[in-house]
Design a protein around this motif. Structure first.
Motif, mmCIF file in Angstrom:
data_model
loop_
_atom_site.group_PDB
_atom_site.id
_atom_site.type_symbol
_atom_site.label_atom_id
_atom_site.label_comp_id
_atom_site.label_asym_id
_atom_site.label_seq_id
_atom_site.Cartn_x
_atom_site.Cartn_y
_atom_site.Cartn_z
ATOM 1 N N PHE A 133 1.022 -1.282 -0.499
ATOM 2 C CA PHE A 133 -0.455 0.167 0.085
ATOM 3 C C PHE A 133 0.782 1.419 0.146
ATOM 4 C CE2 PHE A 133 -3.088 2.914 1.629
ATOM 5 C CZ PHE A 133 -4.410 2.241 1.203
ATOM 6 N N LEU A 134 1.725 1.244 0.846
ATOM 7 C CA LEU A 134 2.849 2.665 0.812
ATOM 8 C C LEU A 134 3.518 2.530 -0.294
ATOM 9 C CD1 LEU A 134 5.231 1.593 4.769
ATOM 10 C CD2 LEU A 134 3.746 4.314 3.817
ATOM 11 N N ILE A 135 3.934 1.205 -1.558
ATOM 12 C CA ILE A 135 4.626 1.633 -2.776
ATOM 13 C C ILE A 135 4.079 1.834 -3.743
ATOM 14 C CG2 ILE A 135 5.867 0.131 -3.974
ATOM 15 C CD1 ILE A 135 6.620 -1.315 -2.350
ATOM 16 N N GLY A 136 1.976 2.026 -2.840
ATOM 17 C CA GLY A 136 1.861 1.913 -4.417
ATOM 18 C C GLY A 136 1.196 3.568 -4.285
ATOM 19 N N LEU A 137 1.030 4.254 -3.324
ATOM 20 C CA LEU A 137 0.653 5.204 -2.547
ATOM 21 C C LEU A 137 1.881 6.179 -3.518
ATOM 22 C CD1 LEU A 137 -0.608 5.066 0.797
ATOM 23 C CD2 LEU A 137 -1.595 5.926 -1.063
ATOM 24 N N ASN A 138 2.919 5.902 -3.483
ATOM 25 C CA ASN A 138 4.017 6.169 -3.256
ATOM 26 C C ASN A 138 4.582 6.628 -5.317
ATOM 27 O OD1 ASN A 138 6.971 7.904 -2.782
ATOM 28 N ND2 ASN A 138 7.408 6.114 -4.324
ATOM 29 N N ASP A 139 3.986 5.555 -5.738
ATOM 30 C CA ASP A 139 3.451 5.401 -6.860
ATOM 31 C C ASP A 139 2.916 6.950 -7.275
ATOM 32 O OD1 ASP A 139 5.687 4.270 -7.495
ATOM 33 O OD2 ASP A 139 4.412 2.113 -7.802
ATOM 34 N N LEU A 140 1.383 6.286 -7.256
ATOM 35 C CA LEU A 140 0.208 7.378 -7.178
ATOM 36 C C LEU A 140 1.304 8.905 -7.208
ATOM 37 C CD1 LEU A 140 -2.424 5.867 -5.359
ATOM 38 C CD2 LEU A 140 -2.291 5.641 -8.127
ATOM 39 N N ARG A 141 1.507 9.230 -5.855
ATOM 40 C CA ARG A 141 1.970 10.754 -5.898
ATOM 41 C C ARG A 141 2.656 11.230 -6.114
ATOM 42 N NH1 ARG A 141 5.981 12.497 -2.800
ATOM 43 N NH2 ARG A 141 7.076 10.715 -2.542
ATOM 44 N N LEU A 142 3.851 9.976 -7.047
ATOM 45 C CA LEU A 142 4.637 10.376 -8.314
ATOM 46 C C LEU A 142 3.998 10.849 -9.380
ATOM 47 C CD1 LEU A 142 7.581 8.334 -7.523
ATOM 48 C CD2 LEU A 142 7.394 10.332 -7.033
ATOM 49 N N PHE A 143 3.326 9.791 -9.981
ATOM 50 C CA PHE A 143 2.084 10.618 -10.738
ATOM 51 C C PHE A 143 1.612 11.039 -11.103
ATOM 52 C CE2 PHE A 143 -1.004 9.111 -13.945
ATOM 53 C CZ PHE A 143 -0.823 8.534 -14.664
ATOM 54 N N VAL A 144 1.178 11.496 -10.265
ATOM 55 C CA VAL A 144 0.662 12.961 -10.192
ATOM 56 C C VAL A 144 1.205 14.486 -10.298
ATOM 57 C CG1 VAL A 144 -1.067 14.570 -8.101
ATOM 58 C CG2 VAL A 144 -1.740 11.979 -8.947
ATOM 59 N N ALA A 145 2.186 14.399 -9.254
ATOM 60 C CA ALA A 145 3.145 15.419 -9.064
ATOM 61 C C ALA A 145 3.664 15.705 -10.007
ATOM 62 C CB ALA A 145 4.211 14.876 -7.864
ATOM 63 N N ALA A 146 3.806 14.742 -11.301
ATOM 64 C CA ALA A 146 4.910 15.370 -12.263
ATOM 65 C C ALA A 146 3.810 15.725 -13.657
ATOM 66 C CB ALA A 146 5.362 13.939 -13.169
ATOM 67 N N GLY A 147 2.824 15.420 -13.016
ATOM 68 C CA GLY A 147 1.474 15.096 -14.410
ATOM 69 C C GLY A 147 1.646 16.752 -14.993
ATOM 70 N N ASP A 148 1.802 17.496 -15.982
ATOM 71 C CA ASP A 148 1.556 18.370 -16.701
ATOM 72 C C ASP A 148 0.164 18.836 -15.849
ATOM 73 O OD1 ASP A 148 3.562 18.584 -17.843
ATOM 74 O OD2 ASP A 148 3.064 17.781 -19.438
ATOM 75 N N VAL A 149 -0.281 20.253 -16.362
ATOM 76 C CA VAL A 149 -1.508 20.781 -16.195
ATOM 77 C C VAL A 149 -1.685 21.812 -16.219
ATOM 78 C CG1 VAL A 149 -2.966 21.627 -13.667
ATOM 79 C CG2 VAL A 149 -1.757 19.240 -13.139
ATOM 80 N N PRO A 150 -2.431 21.641 -17.785
ATOM 81 C CA PRO A 150 -2.493 23.202 -18.220
ATOM 82 C C PRO A 150 -2.745 24.132 -17.844
ATOM 83 C CG PRO A 150 -4.222 22.181 -19.156
ATOM 84 C CD PRO A 150 -3.117 21.046 -17.960
#
Length: 178
Positions: A133-150
């Protein structure tokens, strides 16, 4: 979200629990689905090599993802400035990226399974599941943080989501460390 708590039992292994708000549960479920779909699409788009498949060797992409969110989940194997040998990073990526993707999907599946099919807001997991669960949360956080937001207004929403995911992660980590 309530802070994670550890439930001890004399006869069973410890369990970890939290209660999510319905909206938090929905956001977490939607986010795990979105990231899972992106990882699956990346794995399915890998070039196929008939000879490698006949030899039953793993094969995958040789280049890093162009999408910044996926690039955070699948970074290069070498750091800038490392001594480089021509093609090492590409070879390592082609050999290991599919296994890394599979592990990431398994961790995200633990989150989905913990949320349950009925949309319940109480989450209870074992210690082994807590690590995934911790590793999955970390992946979610990384994915969202790096996303392009126009749009700038969306940036605030993204920052809030990243902070909330970090809180979820930190709360579970603190309880695991005891």
């Amino acid at each position: 979200m309530q802070a994670w708590k550890k439930k001890k039992s004399l006869m069973r292994a410890a369990k970890f629990t939290t209660v999510l708000e319905p909206m938090e549960r929905e956001v977490l479920g939607d986010l795990t689905a979105t990231v899972s779909e992106a990882i699956i699409a990346r794995a399915q788009s890998a070039p196929k090599d008939e000879l490698v498949q006949m030899l039953d060797m793993p094969t995958g992409h040789t280049e890093a993802p162009e999408d910044p969110s996926l690039a955070r989940l699948f970074p290069d194997f070498e750091k800038p400035g490392d001594e480089e040998y021509d093609g090492d990073n590409s070879l390592l990526r082609s050999l290991h990226e599919n296994d890394i993707a599979r592990a990431k999907l398994q961790n995200l599946q633990v989150i989905n399974a913990a949320l349950g099919p009925t949309g319940g807001v109480e989450v209870t997991i074992s210690e082994e599941e807590a690590h995934a669960f911790l590793i999955g949360l970390n992946d979610l956080r990384l994915f969202v943080a790096a996303g392009d937001v126009p749009e700038e207004s969306m940036q605030d929403d993204r920052d809030t989501l990243v902070e909330w995911l970090a809180y979820c992660q930190d709360s579970l980590l603190q309880v695991l460390m005891g």
